[in-house]
Structures are given as C-alpha cells and as structure tokens.
Design a protein around this motif. Structure first.
Motif, PDB file in Angstrom:
ATOM      1  N   ILE A 186     -78.834  18.832  43.962  1.00  0.00           N
ATOM      2  CA  ILE A 186     -77.522  19.386  43.908  1.00  0.00           C
ATOM      3  C   ILE A 186     -76.627  18.213  44.203  1.00  0.00           C
ATOM      4  N   THR A 187     -77.051  17.668  45.170  1.00  0.00           N
ATOM      5  CA  THR A 187     -76.059  16.041  45.644  1.00  0.00           C
ATOM      6  C   THR A 187     -76.022  15.230  44.444  1.00  0.00           C
ATOM      7  N   ASN A 188     -77.195  15.075  43.620  1.00  0.00           N
ATOM      8  CA  ASN A 188     -77.092  14.389  42.419  1.00  0.00           C
ATOM      9  C   ASN A 188     -76.062  14.713  41.564  1.00  0.00           C
ATOM     10  N   LEU A 189     -75.970  16.148  41.275  1.00  0.00           N
ATOM     11  CA  LEU A 189     -75.246  16.551  40.294  1.00  0.00           C
ATOM     12  C   LEU A 189     -73.768  16.592  40.566  1.00  0.00           C
ATOM     13  N   PHE A 190     -73.452  16.985  41.961  1.00  0.00           N
ATOM     14  CA  PHE A 190     -72.172  17.112  42.012  1.00  0.00           C
ATOM     15  C   PHE A 190     -71.641  16.451  43.453  1.00  0.00           C
ATOM     16  N   GLY A 191     -72.351  15.545  43.856  1.00  0.00           N
ATOM     17  CA  GLY A 191     -71.720  14.663  45.114  1.00  0.00           C
ATOM     18  C   GLY A 191     -72.141  15.677  46.469  1.00  0.00           C
ATOM     19  N   ASP A 192     -71.737  15.061  47.506  1.00  0.00           N
ATOM     20  CA  ASP A 192     -71.926  15.521  48.835  1.00  0.00           C
ATOM     21  C   ASP A 192     -71.056  16.649  48.956  1.00  0.00           C
ATOM     22  N   LEU A 193     -71.607  17.893  49.272  1.00  0.00           N
ATOM     23  CA  LEU A 193     -71.130  19.202  49.211  1.00  0.00           C
ATOM     24  C   LEU A 193     -71.429  19.996  50.791  1.00  0.00           C
ATOM     25  N   GLU A 194     -70.714  20.831  51.228  1.00  0.00           N
ATOM     26  CA  GLU A 194     -71.161  21.723  52.289  1.00  0.00           C
ATOM     27  C   GLU A 194     -72.127  22.814  51.553  1.00  0.00           C
ATOM     28  N   VAL A 195     -73.269  22.755  52.178  1.00  0.00           N
ATOM     29  CA  VAL A 195     -74.235  23.701  51.713  1.00  0.00           C
ATOM     30  C   VAL A 195     -74.862  24.626  52.926  1.00  0.00           C
TER      31      VAL A 195
END
Length: 260
Positions: A186-195
C-alpha cells in the motif's frame, strides 16, 4: 497472458444471451441486464495507461521485485485475461440469485476473481496474481458499483506446516509478516498513509483482517487478508479467500484488493 482487443458485442435475445462469442440459453435464472453486459469485454485493466491498468502494473512490479526465484525469475505468474463468465461451481463464494448476475442456472458473471483460483492451483501453480472485472449486485456507494475490478494474489510455501499445530508465537509471526507485506504494498502504491487493521470473521479463515486507510478524514477499507485453514488446503477445495505469497512463512496466506 494479457491480451487486448475488441470483443463481440453482448446481446440478450429472447432465448439466449450472447457474451464474448458464446451463446448461453436463457432460463428462469437469467437476470443479467443489458447495462451490465455492456461492460463485459471492455477489459479496462488491460488497456495501456488506463488508471486501472496503471494500478495493476504497479502491483505486478511490486511483487515481481519483492519475490524472486533463485535465478532471478519472478515467483508469481499473472492471469489478467480470464473470461468473467464462469460456472456456478467456480463462483463458490457467492451464489445467491439476488446478489449475482446469472446467464442461466449453470453460468454467471463472476462475483470475485477467486472463481479461477481452484483451477490454477490444480494446474500446479503455487504463486500467482489474478486481475479482472467482477460483477455483483452490491449497494452502490463511494467505493462500490455493480461492476468492479479486483487484483488478488495466491501463494503457498512448499514446506507449509500444519496450521492446527501452530503455536501462538507462530501465528503471531505469520500475522506480522502478512501485515508488513501488505503495508509495504500500500505504501508503494499510495505513499505514506495512516493505516489501521480490523479483525474480521469468515468461515475457513483464521485469522482474518481488513486494512483501512485514512482518506478525506474517514476510514476506507482497501483490502482484506487472512490465513486459510489447513483443512481446506488438505481437501483441495476452493475458498472465498484471496492469497498472497510470503516466501519464508509456512502457511497459506490470503489477500485481496478491490478497485472500483
């Protein structure tokens, strides 16, 4: 195994339904609509530079680079051009008439790409990605339509140990590796996100989790994952679950991602 090209226009006649060059006799279960059939064969996920194609290619690239064989070859094969018309038996995880689009009692539009999972496993594949269009009578909301697209992976370790004998420590290690792998994706796809991870339940799968990300101030589900029960693996039966391969864990792992 992806290809591009125009498909024959689907037609709903008085006695049959014509889809992708094949004719299916109508019966009392036929409930597919012209609007839905218009989407069959478009293969947006295989159209170069379409947003769905871009996401699929990034997922492929991530798994290709993360999971390599001894000689530098990708461990995953990719299957993104399989027909969305499947048998009722293949569509094992969703069969209610009110939830699906039937051509007749024997055939339907797949509700999930897992409809092909059992066939690929029986062919001898241990790690693969599936991508394609799926059709369900979902309630339409911000992330769901009647026609969606899924990318899912399957994988298993050739030296998988019996799930029933796992210690709590082993289960926690599997859980950690699974979540870490998908967080990297997910980080690779969309960058740093709150998960955040949400515990879920589904038959034959334990543990089972959903990943949600913070999006516009709210939590949005982006994928589900879990460990397939050993009994299902031993029986050779299909499951609702969508698998992803973790090279050093001794389990069957599952994950799916759905994109409108």
């Amino acid at each position: 195994c992806s290809t591009e090209g125009s498909a024959p226009r689907p037609v709903i006649g008085p006695d049959s339904v014509e889809v992708l060059g094949y004719s299916y006799p109508r019966d009392d279960f036929t409930n597919v609509t012209p609007k839905i059939l218009e989407k069959v064969g478009r293969n947006l996920h295989n159209q170069s530079h379409h947003p769905l194609w871009l996401i699929k290619e990034r997922i492929k690239a991530h798994f290709y680079s993360s999971y390599m064989g001894r000689w530098g070859n990708p461990l995953f094969s990719v299957h993104d051009n399989l027909s969305p018309v499947v048998t009722v038996e293949q569509n094992f995880d969703s069969r209610k008439k009110g939830d699906n689009y039937y051509l007749n009692r024997a055939t339907m539009l797949r509700a999930h790409t897992s409809a092909h999972q059992s066939d690929l496993v029986r062919s001898g594949l241990d790690a693969f990605l599936l991508a394609g269009d799926v059709y369900r009578r979902d309630e339409i909301d911000a992330i769901r339509l009647f026609s969606n697209h899924e990318v899912r992976g399957f994988g298993r370790s050739t030296d998988a140990s019996e799930q029933e004998t796992h210690t709590l420590e082993a289960v926690k290690l599997v859980e950690f590796n699974l979540k870490q792998t998908l967080t990297r994706l997910i980080t690779n796809l969309f960058g740093d996100l709150e998960v955040r991870w949400v515990d879920c339940y589904f038959p034959f799968t334990h543990p089972l989790f959903e990943m949600e990300v913070r999006f516009h101030g709210d939590w949005l589900e982006v994928l589900g994952c879990g460990v397939m029960e050993q009994e299902l693996l031993n029986s050779g039966q299909n499951t609702h679950i969508h698998l992803t391969y973790l090279e050093h864990t001794q389990n069957i792992l599952t994950t799916y991602m759905r994109f409108v």
